[in-house]
Write a protein that holds these residues in place. Structure first.
Motif, PDB file in Angstrom:
ATOM      1  N   ALA A  97      -3.068   1.884  -3.986  1.00 24.54           N
ATOM      2  CA  ALA A  97      -2.526   3.237  -3.877  1.00 24.54           C
ATOM      3  C   ALA A  97      -3.602   4.284  -3.630  1.00 24.54           C
ATOM      4  O   ALA A  97      -4.742   4.149  -4.077  1.00 24.54           O
ATOM      5  N   PHE A  98      -3.171   5.318  -2.951  1.00 24.72           N
ATOM      6  CA  PHE A  98      -3.990   6.484  -2.670  1.00 24.72           C
ATOM      7  C   PHE A  98      -3.199   7.716  -3.088  1.00 24.72           C
ATOM      8  O   PHE A  98      -1.976   7.732  -2.965  1.00 24.72           O
ATOM      9  N   ALA A  99      -3.882   8.722  -3.584  1.00 27.56           N
ATOM     10  CA  ALA A  99      -3.231   9.983  -3.922  1.00 27.56           C
ATOM     11  C   ALA A  99      -3.687  11.043  -2.927  1.00 27.56           C
ATOM     12  O   ALA A  99      -4.831  11.035  -2.469  1.00 27.56           O
ATOM     13  N   VAL A 100      -2.762  11.932  -2.588  1.00 28.49           N
ATOM     14  CA  VAL A 100      -3.055  13.039  -1.686  1.00 28.49           C
ATOM     15  C   VAL A 100      -2.352  14.277  -2.242  1.00 28.49           C
ATOM     16  O   VAL A 100      -1.174  14.214  -2.589  1.00 28.49           O
TER      17      VAL A 100
ATOM     18  N   ALA B 111       0.865  -1.179   0.000  1.00 27.72           N
ATOM     19  CA  ALA B 111       0.000   0.000   0.000  1.00 27.72           C
ATOM     20  C   ALA B 111       0.898   1.225   0.000  1.00 27.72           C
ATOM     21  O   ALA B 111       1.956   1.229   0.631  1.00 27.72           O
ATOM     22  N   GLY B 112       0.476   2.262  -0.740  1.00 28.92           N
ATOM     23  CA  GLY B 112       1.311   3.448  -0.814  1.00 28.92           C
ATOM     24  C   GLY B 112       0.532   4.705  -1.124  1.00 28.92           C
ATOM     25  O   GLY B 112      -0.663   4.667  -1.414  1.00 28.92           O
ATOM     26  N   VAL B 113       1.265   5.823  -1.066  1.00 28.35           N
ATOM     27  CA  VAL B 113       0.682   7.140  -1.301  1.00 28.35           C
ATOM     28  C   VAL B 113       1.418   7.823  -2.441  1.00 28.35           C
ATOM     29  O   VAL B 113       2.652   7.908  -2.431  1.00 28.35           O
ATOM     30  N   LEU B 114       0.649   8.297  -3.414  1.00 32.80           N
ATOM     31  CA  LEU B 114       1.172   9.102  -4.515  1.00 32.80           C
ATOM     32  C   LEU B 114       0.871  10.554  -4.151  1.00 32.80           C
ATOM     33  O   LEU B 114      -0.249  11.023  -4.319  1.00 32.80           O
TER      34      LEU B 114
ATOM     35  N   LEU C 197      -6.892   5.310  -5.630  1.00 32.40           N
ATOM     36  CA  LEU C 197      -6.506   5.051  -7.020  1.00 32.40           C
ATOM     37  C   LEU C 197      -6.697   3.592  -7.411  1.00 32.40           C
ATOM     38  O   LEU C 197      -6.466   3.219  -8.554  1.00 32.40           O
ATOM     39  N   GLY C 198      -7.092   2.759  -6.463  1.00 32.44           N
ATOM     40  CA  GLY C 198      -7.296   1.346  -6.752  1.00 32.44           C
ATOM     41  C   GLY C 198      -6.024   0.528  -6.599  1.00 32.44           C
ATOM     42  O   GLY C 198      -5.053   0.966  -5.988  1.00 32.44           O
ATOM     43  N   THR C 199      -6.058  -0.643  -7.183  1.00 35.05           N
ATOM     44  CA  THR C 199      -4.953  -1.597  -7.081  1.00 35.05           C
ATOM     45  C   THR C 199      -4.401  -1.888  -8.461  1.00 35.05           C
ATOM     46  O   THR C 199      -5.163  -2.071  -9.411  1.00 35.05           O
ATOM     47  N   VAL C 200      -3.085  -1.910  -8.568  1.00 32.62           N
ATOM     48  CA  VAL C 200      -2.419  -2.261  -9.825  1.00 32.62           C
ATOM     49  C   VAL C 200      -1.507  -3.460  -9.580  1.00 32.62           C
ATOM     50  O   VAL C 200      -1.043  -3.679  -8.467  1.00 32.62           O
ATOM     51  N   ALA C 201      -1.267  -4.216 -10.636  1.00 30.42           N
ATOM     52  CA  ALA C 201      -0.317  -5.325 -10.569  1.00 30.42           C
ATOM     53  C   ALA C 201       1.058  -4.769 -10.899  1.00 30.42           C
ATOM     54  O   ALA C 201       1.340  -4.420 -12.040  1.00 30.42           O
TER      55      ALA C 201
ATOM     56  N   ARG D 133      20.450   2.478 -11.307  1.00 24.34           N
ATOM     57  CA  ARG D 133      19.238   2.385 -12.119  1.00 24.34           C
ATOM     58  C   ARG D 133      18.390   3.630 -11.944  1.00 24.34           C
ATOM     59  O   ARG D 133      18.187   4.101 -10.835  1.00 24.34           O
ATOM     60  N   GLU D 134      17.895   4.132 -13.047  1.00 23.92           N
ATOM     61  CA  GLU D 134      17.043   5.319 -13.025  1.00 23.92           C
ATOM     62  C   GLU D 134      15.688   5.012 -13.674  1.00 23.92           C
ATOM     63  O   GLU D 134      14.680   4.961 -13.011  1.00 23.92           O
ATOM     64  N   ALA D 135      15.698   4.828 -14.985  1.00 23.59           N
ATOM     65  CA  ALA D 135      14.456   4.571 -15.714  1.00 23.59           C
ATOM     66  C   ALA D 135      13.846   3.259 -15.233  1.00 23.59           C
ATOM     67  O   ALA D 135      14.525   2.231 -15.151  1.00 23.59           O
ATOM     68  N   GLY D 136      12.578   3.312 -14.877  1.00 26.19           N
ATOM     69  CA  GLY D 136      11.881   2.111 -14.442  1.00 26.19           C
ATOM     70  C   GLY D 136      12.273   1.610 -13.068  1.00 26.19           C
ATOM     71  O   GLY D 136      11.978   0.465 -12.723  1.00 26.19           O
ATOM     72  N   ALA D 137      12.925   2.448 -12.256  1.00 23.73           N
ATOM     73  CA  ALA D 137      13.386   2.012 -10.940  1.00 23.73           C
ATOM     74  C   ALA D 137      12.668   2.715  -9.791  1.00 23.73           C
ATOM     75  O   ALA D 137      12.643   2.207  -8.680  1.00 23.73           O
ATOM     76  N   TRP D 138      12.101   3.877 -10.027  1.00 18.65           N
ATOM     77  CA  TRP D 138      11.488   4.668  -8.971  1.00 18.65           C
ATOM     78  C   TRP D 138      10.104   4.123  -8.609  1.00 18.65           C
ATOM     79  O   TRP D 138       9.509   3.358  -9.365  1.00 18.65           O
ATOM     80  N   SER D 139       9.601   4.565  -7.457  1.00 15.23           N
ATOM     81  CA  SER D 139       8.337   4.044  -6.944  1.00 15.23           C
ATOM     82  C   SER D 139       7.605   5.121  -6.153  1.00 15.23           C
ATOM     83  O   SER D 139       8.212   6.105  -5.734  1.00 15.23           O
ATOM     84  N   ILE D 140       6.316   4.892  -5.927  1.00 13.13           N
ATOM     85  CA  ILE D 140       5.637   5.706  -4.926  1.00 13.13           C
ATOM     86  C   ILE D 140       6.104   5.175  -3.571  1.00 13.13           C
ATOM     87  O   ILE D 140       6.510   4.004  -3.473  1.00 13.13           O
ATOM     88  N   PRO D 141       6.082   5.981  -2.520  1.00  8.30           N
ATOM     89  CA  PRO D 141       6.403   5.450  -1.189  1.00  8.30           C
ATOM     90  C   PRO D 141       5.352   4.409  -0.811  1.00  8.30           C
ATOM     91  O   PRO D 141       4.164   4.699  -0.786  1.00  8.30           O
ATOM     92  N   LYS D 142       5.794   3.192  -0.572  1.00  4.48           N
ATOM     93  CA  LYS D 142       4.869   2.090  -0.314  1.00  4.48           C
ATOM     94  C   LYS D 142       5.572   0.987   0.449  1.00  4.48           C
ATOM     95  O   LYS D 142       6.793   0.981   0.578  1.00  4.48           O
TER      96      LYS D 142
END
Length: 155
Positions: free
Chosen positions: A88-91, A5-8, A75-79, A32-41
């Motif tokens: 995820a949730f956005a704030v 679970a995380g917050v965007l 924001l729902g759930t993604v695979a 790694r840069e491209a495709g390596a970052w994440s929302i805090p989760k």
């Protein structure tokens, strides 16, 4: 399947929208840069814990600050991958990336060496515009940007 679970966190709007992304710490992700970052989760037990509470806890652990006050957007759930899903949730809010202080994780490095080292779970935090965020995010999390866009278009 493991569940996180995380917050965007986001700020601005329209063409000025920015999202806060976290770069994972440790030697595996160091270059790694491209495709390596994440929302805090982070992982949680969906049968025993509320997703929003888990997202708030993980945000605080990874960034050293509570989620800013604001409305939570589901924001729902993604695979994220075949083995992991992300709820995820956005704030809308502000956070100074220079104040972020991550918790640490211990891991064996190099693999099968028997040596245990400690690394920050997150080594960098940055505000990114939509284009940069799409390039930087783990591919499985990119749909979260689309979900945020859809929600903001309805306002």
């Amino acid at each position: 399947m493991r569940t996180s679970a995380g917050v965007l966190l986001f700020r601005g709007g329209g063409g000025e929208l920015e999202v806060l992304l976290a770069h994972p710490g440790g030697p595996f992700w160091a270059r790694r840069e491209a495709g390596a970052w994440s929302i805090p989760k982070g992982e949680y037990d969906a049968d025993a814990e509320d997703a929003r509470a888990a997202a708030a806890r993980e945000f605080a652990e990874e960034l050293g600050s509570p989620v800013p006050d604001g409305d939570w957007i589901d924001l729902g759930t993604v695979a994220q991958s075949r083995a992991k899903s992300v709820r995820a949730f956005a704030v809308r809010g502000e956070l100074d990336p220079s104040t972020a202080v991550s918790n640490s994780v211990e891991m064996e490095w190099p693999p099968r060496s028997g040596r245990r080292l400690v690394f920050p779970e997150v080594d960098r935090v940055e505000w990114c515009d939509r284009t940069s965020a799409r390039r930087r995010l783990l591919s499985g999390q990119v749909p979260l940007l689309d979900a945020l866009d859809r929600h903001l278009e309805q306002l």
